[in-house]
Each structure stands twice: as C-alpha cells, then as structure tokens.
Design a protein around this motif. Structure first.
Motif, PDB file in Angstrom:
ATOM      1  N   ALA A  77       5.614   4.442   3.276  1.00 51.76           N
ATOM      2  CA  ALA A  77       7.071   4.020   3.557  1.00 51.76           C
ATOM      3  C   ALA A  77       7.215   3.190   4.873  1.00 51.76           C
ATOM      4  O   ALA A  77       6.948   3.837   5.863  1.00 51.76           O
ATOM      5  CB  ALA A  77       7.746   5.303   3.604  1.00 51.76           C
ATOM      6  N   VAL A  78       7.492   2.008   4.538  1.00 53.00           N
ATOM      7  CA  VAL A  78       7.791   1.051   5.896  1.00 53.00           C
ATOM      8  C   VAL A  78       9.213   0.239   5.463  1.00 53.00           C
ATOM      9  O   VAL A  78       9.066   0.028   4.276  1.00 53.00           O
ATOM     10  CB  VAL A  78       6.578   0.175   6.182  1.00 53.00           C
ATOM     11  N   PRO A  79       9.756  -0.429   6.458  1.00 50.93           N
ATOM     12  CA  PRO A  79      10.906  -1.092   6.086  1.00 50.93           C
ATOM     13  C   PRO A  79      10.548  -2.372   5.822  1.00 50.93           C
ATOM     14  O   PRO A  79       9.622  -2.929   6.014  1.00 50.93           O
ATOM     15  CB  PRO A  79      11.885  -0.990   7.580  1.00 50.93           C
ATOM     16  N   ARG A  80      11.446  -3.145   5.118  1.00 47.86           N
ATOM     17  CA  ARG A  80      11.283  -4.606   4.685  1.00 47.86           C
ATOM     18  C   ARG A  80      10.936  -5.406   5.878  1.00 47.86           C
ATOM     19  O   ARG A  80      11.454  -5.113   7.045  1.00 47.86           O
ATOM     20  CB  ARG A  80      12.500  -4.989   3.957  1.00 47.86           C
ATOM     21  N   GLY A  81       9.881  -6.162   5.850  1.00 44.09           N
ATOM     22  CA  GLY A  81       9.377  -7.183   6.966  1.00 44.09           C
ATOM     23  C   GLY A  81       8.307  -6.527   7.883  1.00 44.09           C
ATOM     24  O   GLY A  81       7.857  -7.137   8.833  1.00 44.09           O
ATOM     25  N   ALA A  82       7.847  -5.194   7.586  1.00 43.18           N
ATOM     26  CA  ALA A  82       6.900  -4.396   8.756  1.00 43.18           C
ATOM     27  C   ALA A  82       5.717  -5.194   8.168  1.00 43.18           C
ATOM     28  O   ALA A  82       5.282  -5.657   7.211  1.00 43.18           O
ATOM     29  CB  ALA A  82       6.750  -2.971   8.173  1.00 43.18           C
ATOM     30  N   ALA A  83       4.812  -5.391   9.123  1.00 44.55           N
ATOM     31  CA  ALA A  83       3.580  -5.985   9.167  1.00 44.55           C
ATOM     32  C   ALA A  83       2.503  -5.081   8.245  1.00 44.55           C
ATOM     33  O   ALA A  83       2.548  -3.908   8.463  1.00 44.55           O
ATOM     34  CB  ALA A  83       2.944  -6.103  10.647  1.00 44.55           C
ATOM     35  N   VAL A  84       1.854  -5.895   7.533  1.00 44.19           N
ATOM     36  CA  VAL A  84       0.847  -5.336   6.434  1.00 44.19           C
ATOM     37  C   VAL A  84      -0.416  -5.964   7.022  1.00 44.19           C
ATOM     38  O   VAL A  84      -0.476  -7.214   6.834  1.00 44.19           O
ATOM     39  CB  VAL A  84       1.171  -5.474   5.244  1.00 44.19           C
ATOM     40  N   ARG A  85      -1.324  -5.255   7.303  1.00 46.68           N
ATOM     41  CA  ARG A  85      -2.834  -5.914   7.757  1.00 46.68           C
ATOM     42  C   ARG A  85      -4.003  -5.261   6.974  1.00 46.68           C
ATOM     43  O   ARG A  85      -3.828  -4.490   6.332  1.00 46.68           O
ATOM     44  CB  ARG A  85      -2.896  -5.071   9.453  1.00 46.68           C
ATOM     45  N   ALA A  86      -5.014  -6.286   7.151  1.00 43.97           N
ATOM     46  CA  ALA A  86      -6.063  -6.096   6.525  1.00 43.97           C
ATOM     47  C   ALA A  86      -6.987  -4.682   6.886  1.00 43.97           C
ATOM     48  O   ALA A  86      -7.079  -4.319   8.042  1.00 43.97           O
ATOM     49  CB  ALA A  86      -7.250  -7.183   6.630  1.00 43.97           C
ATOM     50  N   ASN A  87      -7.229  -3.753   5.764  1.00 42.71           N
ATOM     51  CA  ASN A  87      -7.731  -2.414   6.380  1.00 42.71           C
ATOM     52  C   ASN A  87      -9.200  -2.667   6.737  1.00 42.71           C
ATOM     53  O   ASN A  87      -9.876  -1.878   7.398  1.00 42.71           O
ATOM     54  CB  ASN A  87      -7.703  -1.471   5.121  1.00 42.71           C
ATOM     55  N   ALA A  88      -9.924  -3.734   6.680  1.00 41.79           N
ATOM     56  CA  ALA A  88     -11.316  -4.027   7.068  1.00 41.79           C
ATOM     57  C   ALA A  88     -11.480  -5.843   6.956  1.00 41.79           C
ATOM     58  O   ALA A  88     -10.662  -6.518   6.054  1.00 41.79           O
ATOM     59  CB  ALA A  88     -12.364  -3.469   6.206  1.00 41.79           C
ATOM     60  N   GLN A  89     -12.579  -6.061   7.362  1.00 38.87           N
ATOM     61  CA  GLN A  89     -12.876  -7.514   7.538  1.00 38.87           C
ATOM     62  C   GLN A  89     -13.213  -7.937   6.100  1.00 38.87           C
ATOM     63  O   GLN A  89     -13.586  -7.028   5.108  1.00 38.87           O
ATOM     64  CB  GLN A  89     -13.894  -8.107   8.246  1.00 38.87           C
ATOM     65  N   GLY A  90     -12.923  -9.271   5.703  1.00 37.38           N
ATOM     66  CA  GLY A  90     -13.247  -9.872   4.254  1.00 37.38           C
ATOM     67  C   GLY A  90     -12.887 -11.065   3.983  1.00 37.38           C
ATOM     68  O   GLY A  90     -12.518 -11.958   4.959  1.00 37.38           O
ATOM     69  N   THR A  91     -12.763 -11.523   2.830  1.00 36.09           N
ATOM     70  CA  THR A  91     -11.941 -12.795   2.600  1.00 36.09           C
ATOM     71  C   THR A  91     -11.008 -12.545   1.419  1.00 36.09           C
ATOM     72  O   THR A  91     -11.022 -11.781   0.455  1.00 36.09           O
ATOM     73  CB  THR A  91     -13.237 -13.451   1.723  1.00 36.09           C
ATOM     74  N   VAL A  92      -9.920 -13.356   1.456  1.00 31.98           N
ATOM     75  CA  VAL A  92      -8.746 -13.206   0.679  1.00 31.98           C
ATOM     76  C   VAL A  92      -9.204 -13.523  -0.888  1.00 31.98           C
ATOM     77  O   VAL A  92      -9.565 -14.909  -0.980  1.00 31.98           O
ATOM     78  CB  VAL A  92      -7.620 -13.905   1.085  1.00 31.98           C
ATOM     79  N   LEU A  93      -9.407 -12.706  -1.705  1.00 35.90           N
ATOM     80  CA  LEU A  93      -9.772 -13.213  -3.121  1.00 35.90           C
ATOM     81  C   LEU A  93      -8.608 -13.708  -3.880  1.00 35.90           C
ATOM     82  O   LEU A  93      -9.024 -14.476  -4.607  1.00 35.90           O
ATOM     83  CB  LEU A  93     -10.357 -11.762  -3.699  1.00 35.90           C
ATOM     84  N   ALA A  94      -7.571 -13.436  -3.739  1.00 31.75           N
ATOM     85  CA  ALA A  94      -6.508 -13.889  -4.451  1.00 31.75           C
ATOM     86  C   ALA A  94      -5.050 -13.510  -3.982  1.00 31.75           C
ATOM     87  O   ALA A  94      -5.082 -12.493  -3.346  1.00 31.75           O
ATOM     88  CB  ALA A  94      -6.501 -13.481  -6.204  1.00 31.75           C
ATOM     89  N   VAL A  95      -4.183 -14.282  -4.216  1.00 27.94           N
ATOM     90  CA  VAL A  95      -2.643 -14.004  -3.780  1.00 27.94           C
ATOM     91  C   VAL A  95      -1.689 -14.237  -5.261  1.00 27.94           C
ATOM     92  O   VAL A  95      -2.228 -15.287  -5.867  1.00 27.94           O
ATOM     93  CB  VAL A  95      -2.224 -14.740  -2.726  1.00 27.94           C
ATOM     94  N   ASP A  96      -0.838 -13.668  -5.423  1.00 23.90           N
ATOM     95  CA  ASP A  96       0.131 -13.807  -6.484  1.00 23.90           C
ATOM     96  C   ASP A  96       1.318 -12.931  -6.911  1.00 23.90           C
ATOM     97  O   ASP A  96       1.416 -12.149  -5.802  1.00 23.90           O
ATOM     98  CB  ASP A  96      -0.653 -13.501  -7.826  1.00 23.90           C
ATOM     99  N   ASP A  97       2.194 -13.133  -7.409  1.00 24.10           N
ATOM    100  CA  ASP A  97       3.434 -12.517  -7.862  1.00 24.10           C
ATOM    101  C   ASP A  97       3.511 -11.940  -9.206  1.00 24.10           C
ATOM    102  O   ASP A  97       3.800 -12.677  -9.979  1.00 24.10           O
ATOM    103  CB  ASP A  97       4.763 -13.494  -7.380  1.00 24.10           C
ATOM    104  N   TYR A  98       3.414 -10.679  -9.143  1.00 22.45           N
ATOM    105  CA  TYR A  98       3.246  -9.957 -10.461  1.00 22.45           C
ATOM    106  C   TYR A  98       4.498  -9.319 -10.922  1.00 22.45           C
ATOM    107  O   TYR A  98       5.258  -8.776 -10.055  1.00 22.45           O
ATOM    108  CB  TYR A  98       1.934  -9.014 -10.482  1.00 22.45           C
ATOM    109  N   PHE A  99       4.607  -8.997 -12.260  1.00 24.93           N
ATOM    110  CA  PHE A  99       5.976  -8.242 -12.656  1.00 24.93           C
ATOM    111  C   PHE A  99       5.792  -6.957 -11.860  1.00 24.93           C
ATOM    112  O   PHE A  99       7.000  -6.749 -11.733  1.00 24.93           O
ATOM    113  CB  PHE A  99       5.721  -8.130 -14.226  1.00 24.93           C
ATOM    114  N   PHE A 100       4.867  -6.005 -12.136  1.00 29.30           N
ATOM    115  CA  PHE A 100       4.953  -4.764 -11.590  1.00 29.30           C
ATOM    116  C   PHE A 100       4.571  -4.616 -10.109  1.00 29.30           C
ATOM    117  O   PHE A 100       5.208  -3.850  -9.245  1.00 29.30           O
ATOM    118  CB  PHE A 100       4.118  -3.886 -12.401  1.00 29.30           C
TER     119      PHE A 100
END
Length: 286
Positions: free
Chosen positions: A188-211
């Motif tokens: 539970a975090v307010p809108r706009g709060a920072a979301v960070r990577a839980n570990a190092q890696g490579t971004v596999l994909a980004v998208d906007d899904y229905f659910f």
C-alpha cells in the motif's frame, strides 16, 4: 598422514570454492517452502572440479541452479496449482541425465472478497474479453522467458516503502464471483510513490494491461523475473539494464485496482511464487 593424492584433491576443492565465491555471495537462496506457490530447494550434489554446473528441468521449464554451502542446489518455483505429492526434476550433470525426486506438501490459502464499483472489470464485454485473452497469452510467453546468466541475485529488497497487504495465494472473489488466486504481493503506497527494482536485471517488457495496468517486467536471469503492476508512470524501456533499487516508475491504480498500490509478483521457471521468500525482512516467515 594424508596421501599426496588426498592433499591434491583437497587443494582442488579449495581452489574451486574460491573461484565460485562471487556466485556464492550472490546466491543467498530464498527460504525453502516446498508447497504450491513456494520454492523447493533441491540438492543436486557437491561442487566438483571439472564437472561444471548441472542443469535441471521441472517439466519442460529449465530451473535455476545455484552453488550454496559446497553443493549445487536447484531452486524450483512451484505454481499455485501444483499437486501435493512426489515430483521429479530432470537433471543433466557430468554428461549424464538422471531424475531427482522431491515432495510438495499441501497448503491452504485464505479467501478474500473484493467489491468492485466498476463492474466492467468483473463482467467483461466481448471486446474486453478478447483483449484480456491476448494479454494473458503474451504474459504467459514472458513468464517462460529464459536468459542464461552467470549469476542471479535472489536476495531481494522490497520494491516500495509501504504497508504490506494483499498476501500471496489468497483465493479471491470479485463481487461474489470466484477469480484466480492472488499470485503476487501488494504494498500500500500513495499514487506517485517510487517503485524500484528488487534486484539487478534487464527490463524484459513494459505494457499497459486491462487487469494489471501499466506494468514492468524485469528479467534477473536463469528464469527469475519480477513484475510490477498498476503503475501510474513507467520510467524504463525494454532492454534497459537496471541496478538493485533503481527506480522503475511511480505507483498508481491503473488496471483493475480499488486504490493506489503496487502489486508485485515474482516468477521462477514460469511459476508465480511468493515474493516474501526472497526478502528476509518482509513480514512474517512463510
């Protein structure tokens, strides 16, 4: 007095352990929980000079193998629909193939009943249903992604600072109708709060899904993937390398959500597993 051959063998073992120290430091394996939605840690044998790293499969999906405590260990994700009982890994080591048996215990998850004011997110129109079916297929392909990596960091940090809610595995009912179990963890975090990577890696994909709304997938290598959903904004691009703790975007309530929060999922060899197992300070022990 030990023989010269015994001494030489001991020296080889020490050298091998020293060579593997970077991998051991990164391993820090998740807590074992051989239950549906958990992670089974399955010993594959001692580290041995010249044999190389074994490989393992659960069904058709390759499984992460790490060095820990002087032995090789298969780190196998168990899907929520895994049947309790005996299971087998297929293992290839030292040029030979064999099976290793392990047992999955039963686990009961609680129920959660959610009321959605927007009923269109529960009773889907034909066009929305077609969209969701296509998105589910695309996400299934992402979940099965495999990238060979020398090391995989399985010691995670929490991706956001907030109250831990929406426990993993809960059987959910939306407006009284049964739906898929909660295959992630909510913060539970307010809108706009920072979301960070839980570990190092490579971004596999980004998208906007229905659910799931705006979502980022990060590939940590060897079948370990993290997923961050309902974002208000995404700040990374596919193919971008990210460090542990690096900002990926901002939290929100896009997709099917009753309020702003981060839905965080961890995928291991194609199975959605409990993220808490990878974070030493996340809530109560599994």
């Amino acid at each position: 007095m030990p023989s010269l051959s015994a001494i030489a063998s001991w020296h080889r073992s020490v050298l091998l352990a020293l060579l593997l120290l970077p991998s051991l430091a990164l391993a820090s394996l998740p807590r074992a929980a051989s239950v549906p939605g958990g992670v089974a840690l399955i010993p594959l044998g001692p580290l041995a000079a010249g044999d190389g790293k074994p490989r393992a499969w659960l069904g058709e999906q390759q499984v992460l193998v790490a060095a820990d405590g002087g032995q090789w260990v298969a780190v196998a994700g168990l899907a929520l629909d895994t049947a309790p009982g005996a299971h087998e890994l297929r293992v290839e080591a030292a040029g030979e193939s064999h099976s290793v048996r392990f047992v999955v215990s039963a686990r009961d998850y609680p129920e959660q009943r959610i009321t959605m004011k927007d009923s269109s997110k529960v009773q889907l129109s034909p066009s929305d249903l077609a969209r969701v079916e296509g998105e589910v297929a695309a996400i299934q392909r992402l979940k099965r992604h495999w990238r060979e990596a020398a090391d995989t960091d399985t010691s995670f940090v929490l991706p956001a600072e907030g109250r831990l809610t929406g426990r993993f595995g809960v059987r959910r009912f939306f407006n009284g109708e049964p739906r898929a179990p909660h295959a992630g963890f909510d913060i539970a975090v307010p809108r706009g709060a920072a979301v960070r990577a839980n570990a190092q890696g490579t971004v596999l994909a980004v998208d906007d899904y229905f659910f799931n709304g705006r979502t980022v997938f990060v590939d940590h290598g060897n079948g370990l993937i993290s997923m961050y959903c309902h974002l208000d904004r995404i700040d990374v691009l596919p193919g971008e390398a990210v460090a542990k703790g690096q900002r990926l975007g901002a939290s929100g309530m896009t997709g099917r959500a009753t309020g702003p929060h981060l839905h965080w999922s961890v995928i291991l060899n194609g199975a959605m597993v409990n993220p808490e197992l990878f974070v030493s300070r996340a809530g109560k022990p599994y």
